[in-house]
Design a protein around this motif. Sequence first.
Motif, PDB file in Angstrom:
ATOM      1  N   THR A  50       6.133   3.288 -11.204  1.00  0.00           N
ATOM      2  CA  THR A  50       6.208   2.015 -12.430  1.00  0.00           C
ATOM      3  C   THR A  50       5.659   1.178 -12.709  1.00  0.00           C
ATOM      4  OG1 THR A  50       8.433   3.099 -12.334  1.00  0.00           O
ATOM      5  CG2 THR A  50       8.128   1.415 -13.726  1.00  0.00           C
ATOM      6  N   ALA A  51       5.366   0.164 -10.903  1.00  0.00           N
ATOM      7  CA  ALA A  51       4.403  -0.174 -10.742  1.00  0.00           C
ATOM      8  C   ALA A  51       3.180  -0.948 -11.124  1.00  0.00           C
ATOM      9  CB  ALA A  51       4.517  -1.194  -9.817  1.00  0.00           C
ATOM     10  N   THR A  52       1.982   1.127 -11.134  1.00  0.00           N
ATOM     11  CA  THR A  52       1.818   0.776 -11.418  1.00  0.00           C
ATOM     12  C   THR A  52       1.464   1.031 -13.047  1.00  0.00           C
ATOM     13  OG1 THR A  52       0.433   2.201  -9.445  1.00  0.00           O
ATOM     14  CG2 THR A  52      -0.461   2.820 -10.963  1.00  0.00           C
ATOM     15  N   PHE A  53       1.930   1.307 -13.304  1.00  0.00           N
ATOM     16  CA  PHE A  53       2.141   1.615 -15.508  1.00  0.00           C
ATOM     17  C   PHE A  53       2.496   0.166 -15.921  1.00  0.00           C
ATOM     18  CE2 PHE A  53       5.077   1.254 -19.102  1.00  0.00           C
ATOM     19  CZ  PHE A  53       3.988   2.257 -19.819  1.00  0.00           C
ATOM     20  N   LYS A  54       3.286  -0.699 -15.160  1.00  0.00           N
ATOM     21  CA  LYS A  54       2.933  -1.753 -15.572  1.00  0.00           C
ATOM     22  C   LYS A  54       1.841  -2.827 -15.633  1.00  0.00           C
ATOM     23  CE  LYS A  54       6.198  -3.917 -13.350  1.00  0.00           C
ATOM     24  NZ  LYS A  54       7.911  -4.173 -12.956  1.00  0.00           N
ATOM     25  N   ALA A  55       1.638  -2.727 -14.150  1.00  0.00           N
ATOM     26  CA  ALA A  55      -0.298  -3.309 -14.137  1.00  0.00           C
ATOM     27  C   ALA A  55      -1.009  -2.530 -15.016  1.00  0.00           C
ATOM     28  CB  ALA A  55      -0.723  -2.815 -12.906  1.00  0.00           C
ATOM     29  N   ALA A 176      -0.399  -8.057 -12.069  1.00  0.00           N
ATOM     30  CA  ALA A 176      -1.112  -6.445 -11.970  1.00  0.00           C
ATOM     31  C   ALA A 176      -2.233  -7.285 -10.755  1.00  0.00           C
ATOM     32  CB  ALA A 176      -1.895  -6.085 -13.314  1.00  0.00           C
ATOM     33  N   TRP A 177      -2.892  -8.446 -10.723  1.00  0.00           N
ATOM     34  CA  TRP A 177      -3.861  -8.408 -10.410  1.00  0.00           C
ATOM     35  C   TRP A 177      -3.235  -8.499  -8.986  1.00  0.00           C
ATOM     36  CZ3 TRP A 177      -4.150 -12.352  -6.343  1.00  0.00           C
ATOM     37  CH2 TRP A 177      -5.579 -12.812  -6.280  1.00  0.00           C
ATOM     38  N   TRP A 178      -1.696  -8.998  -8.690  1.00  0.00           N
ATOM     39  CA  TRP A 178      -1.424  -8.927  -7.104  1.00  0.00           C
ATOM     40  C   TRP A 178      -1.244  -7.450  -5.971  1.00  0.00           C
ATOM     41  CZ3 TRP A 178       3.283  -6.191  -5.230  1.00  0.00           C
ATOM     42  CH2 TRP A 178       3.457  -7.141  -4.452  1.00  0.00           C
ATOM     43  N   LEU A 179      -0.810  -6.708  -7.755  1.00  0.00           N
ATOM     44  CA  LEU A 179      -0.577  -4.999  -6.417  1.00  0.00           C
ATOM     45  C   LEU A 179      -2.162  -4.414  -6.595  1.00  0.00           C
ATOM     46  CD1 LEU A 179       1.212  -2.838  -6.454  1.00  0.00           C
ATOM     47  CD2 LEU A 179       0.288  -2.260  -8.854  1.00  0.00           C
ATOM     48  N   PHE A 180      -3.309  -4.367  -7.988  1.00  0.00           N
ATOM     49  CA  PHE A 180      -4.110  -4.537  -7.316  1.00  0.00           C
ATOM     50  C   PHE A 180      -5.091  -4.703  -6.068  1.00  0.00           C
ATOM     51  CE2 PHE A 180      -4.650  -3.584 -12.527  1.00  0.00           C
ATOM     52  CZ  PHE A 180      -4.206  -2.079 -12.541  1.00  0.00           C
TER      53      PHE A 180
END
Length: 187
Positions: A50-55, A176-180
């Motif tokens: 879900t986090a990837t979808f949101k990012a 998104a930037w934090w996740l990537f």
Amino acid sequence: MSSEQPAAVRRGALVTGLLVCAGISVALGVYGRLHSPSYGSLPSFGFSSTATFKAWVGSVVLALAAAQLVTALWLYGRLPGAPPAPRRLGLVHRGTGYTAFVLSLPVAALCLYGFGFAPEPFSARTLVHSLAGCAFYGAFAAKVLLVHTRNLPRWALPLAGSLVLTTVVLAWLTSAWWLFSTTGLHR
């Protein structure tokens, strides 16, 4: 009509816009804080999480927000070196704004429903993300209200648009930037 009425109307429109912005932002924050988050049951829509979808969807919203900035500058003759804006550019501007707003809705719903407002354990990143996310919807509503209001000060609409853009950038940087940057790019 007295000379006082236009100033009063302008002040009223600005105060109304500010109240709408604050009201929506606070209501979303209160809901997110009082709601019991349930992240584990959220869909990923074909992404690895879900986090990837949101990012990724958030990144598309950021790109559309950048298009909003460019088209707004062009429409108001503030884009250096650009020819006069074509007649249909207003439609493009509204279309990118509408698309960005619609795409942001599932991201926001997943954030509020899955995490809530500034979830525990506390971190400055999640607090800034929560504040920016809630402020985005308030700023967007205020901008739409101001777009349809006549006789505003020249600075009002650009300020509202800047607030919308700033909240999108902050929300993207803190999610998104934090996740990537921490887990890398993936689907």
